[in-house]
Enzyme design. Structure first.
Site: not given
Length: 499
Positions: A267, A398
């Site tokens: 993930e 990000e």
């Protein structure tokens, strides 16, 4: 003394009971690092040292696998109902001790106490969900098409599982991996983030109290992540790696896992877009934006990272969104009424500052900003950027902080191109009063999860995960337990005797 002060005092006292200098847990024992080393854990709100934690190395990692491998035959052979009861009891204990857990999360992670409480209960839910899944083992039975045989399909636990968790949700990321692993019959070795190891120690102690046998859950805190995790990936007894973290680190771990063909779940990073359609209910959209962007101070892989607002409603949306941002109270985790706490570290503040400064140099404008402390801790003010160009570098990073860059759009095809112009594909958010339009757009967004008219996509009962460079596999739902199982089938001769 206020309730917040009581919780802070309780959390500080609880740290000592976790015995962090003997923070390595394997075989049911608390251990100091084999080399005697420790590392410091700081409170992000003050920068002060709150604990010195055992700093594991390869020898400690191997000892943890020794314990997990020794416990595996007994645990995997335990009846599903008995495994379920252990995990269910852990859920109950986490709920009973949620204030303690929230206090430790707030202390070492820095998130606002309200966010920490929400995480504590969210983390517990993974144990409840997977306690229920433990007794729902599915399989198949049927006749082979050619006849003469019967096919029985079942599953078995994959084996010793190595779990590597991040600092941003130190409880939930641990339980989201430990819960399904234990439910499936696996034993685990866990390496929590070195910035937030205390939460993992508390979760491990709760699992022991819940009845997890010695060696089933083992923890190795360490600042030597490559050494510890690398030793696990080289160990023939480790058959599973589950990692949550950056795409760069995930890529490295996948390369290492390939050498032994280790079952892998990843993930990884995200770059979630947030779409506001011209017909969106702006009250709903602003509420969703505040949650999607500022939960945990924007330090979430699912955080809204890029806001695409239709030109017809952009002025009104940004005015409302900006006013909500300016009303946020930024302060210490245990402060009265704190909405947003500090970032995790000084380096995180530097990174976010650099992204915003670069965006402003490129033409973006800071139109709204909350007030944040400047005299202590790792704080950054929640910020709204408007006038951001569609090709601005900040849209490709990000952000991992409380910054919302807004881009305007008019054409849906052009919008879709902008939404999918990223290597990531974890989450996305769409706000529109036209559900058909929203779902049609959602189907074309390259993301594993899409929130439609809501700013949260995480749920233990739903499959969490992304596409492209945001990861491999899913956590939560039925998919979560399957990540820790291998499929096995039996082909049975069914010929009639004497025929």
């Amino acid at each position: 003394m206020t309730l917040q002060s009581q919780l802070e005092e309780s959390a500080t006292s609880l740290v000592a009971s976790l015995d962090p200098a003997r923070g390595i847990r394997h075989g049911g024992k608390r251990q100091a690092a084999a080399g005697g080393e420790t590392f410091g854990v700081e409170e992000p709100a003050t920068g002060q040292l709150i604990a010195s934690v055992s700093d594991g190395r390869a020898a400690d990692a191997t000892a943890a696998v020794d314990a997990a491998a020794a416990a595996f035959p007994g645990w995997s052979g335990t009846a599903p109902r008995a495994r379920s009861e252990v995990v269910r009891r852990a859920f109950e204990l986490m709920v009973d001790r949620s204030d303690q857990l929230a206090g430790i999360i707030a202390l070492e992670n820095g998130k606002a106490l309200a966010d920490a409480r929400a995480e504590a209960l969210y983390a517990a839910e993974f144990f409840r969900w997977f306690a229920e899944e433990a007794v729902r083992a599915d399989g198949q039975y049927g006749e082979a098409p050619a006849g003469g045989t019967r096919t029985i399909i079942t599953s078995r636990p994959v084996g010793v599982a190595a779990l590597v968790t991040p600092w941003n949700f130190p409880a939930a990321m641990a339980t989201r991996k430990i819960g399904p692993a234990l439910a499936a019959g696996c034993t685990v070795v866990l390496k929590p983030a070195s910035l937030t190891p205390l939460t993992a120690l508390l979760v491990a102690d709760i699992l022991a109290e819940a009845g997890a046998p010695d060696g089933v859950v083992n923890v190795v805190p360490s600042t030597h992540s490559g050494e510890v995790v690398g030793s696990w990936l080289e160990d023939e007894r480790v058959r599973k790696i589950s990692f949550t973290g950056s795409t760069g680190v995930g890529r490295t771990l996948l390369a290492q896992a390939a050498a032994r063909i280790v079952n892998s779940s990843m993930e990884l990073g995200g770059n979630a877009p947030f779409v506001v359609a011209p017909d969106a209910d702006l009250d709903v959209a602003v509420v969703g934006a505040m949650v999607a962007k500022f939960r945990n101070g924007g330090q979430a892989c699912t955080a809204a990272n890029r806001f695409y607002v239709h030109a017809d409603v952009e002025p009104e949306f940004t005015a409302r969104f900006g006013a909500a941002i300016e009303s946020l109270k930024v302060g210490p985790s245990f402060g009265d009424g704190t909405d947003v706490g500090p970032l995790i570290s000084a380096s995180a503040v530097r990174d976010v500052t650099a992204l915003v400064d670069h965006a402003v140099l490129g033409g973006a404008r800071v139109t709204h900003r909350a007030i944040a402390p400047t005299d202590t801790g790792h704080f950054y003010p929640p910020t709204l950027l408007t006038g951001v160009s569609a090709d601005a570098p900040i849209l490709r990073e990000e952000i991992f902080g409380p910054v919302a860059p807004v881009v305007t759009w008019r054409d849906r095809d052009e919008l879709l191109q902008m939404l999918n112009d990223t290597a990531y594909g974890l989450a996305a958010y769409v706000f529109s009063s036209d559900l058909k339009w929203a779902l049609q757009l959602a189907e074309r967004i390259e993301a594993g999860m899409v929130g439609v008219n809501r700013g949260v996509v995480s749920d233990p009962s739903a499959p969490f995960g992304g596409v492209n460079q945001s990861g491999i596999g899913r956590e939560g739902a039925r998919d979560g337990i399957r990540e820790y199982q291998e499929t096995q089938y039996f082909s049975v001769d069914w010929s009639v005797p004497g025929s």
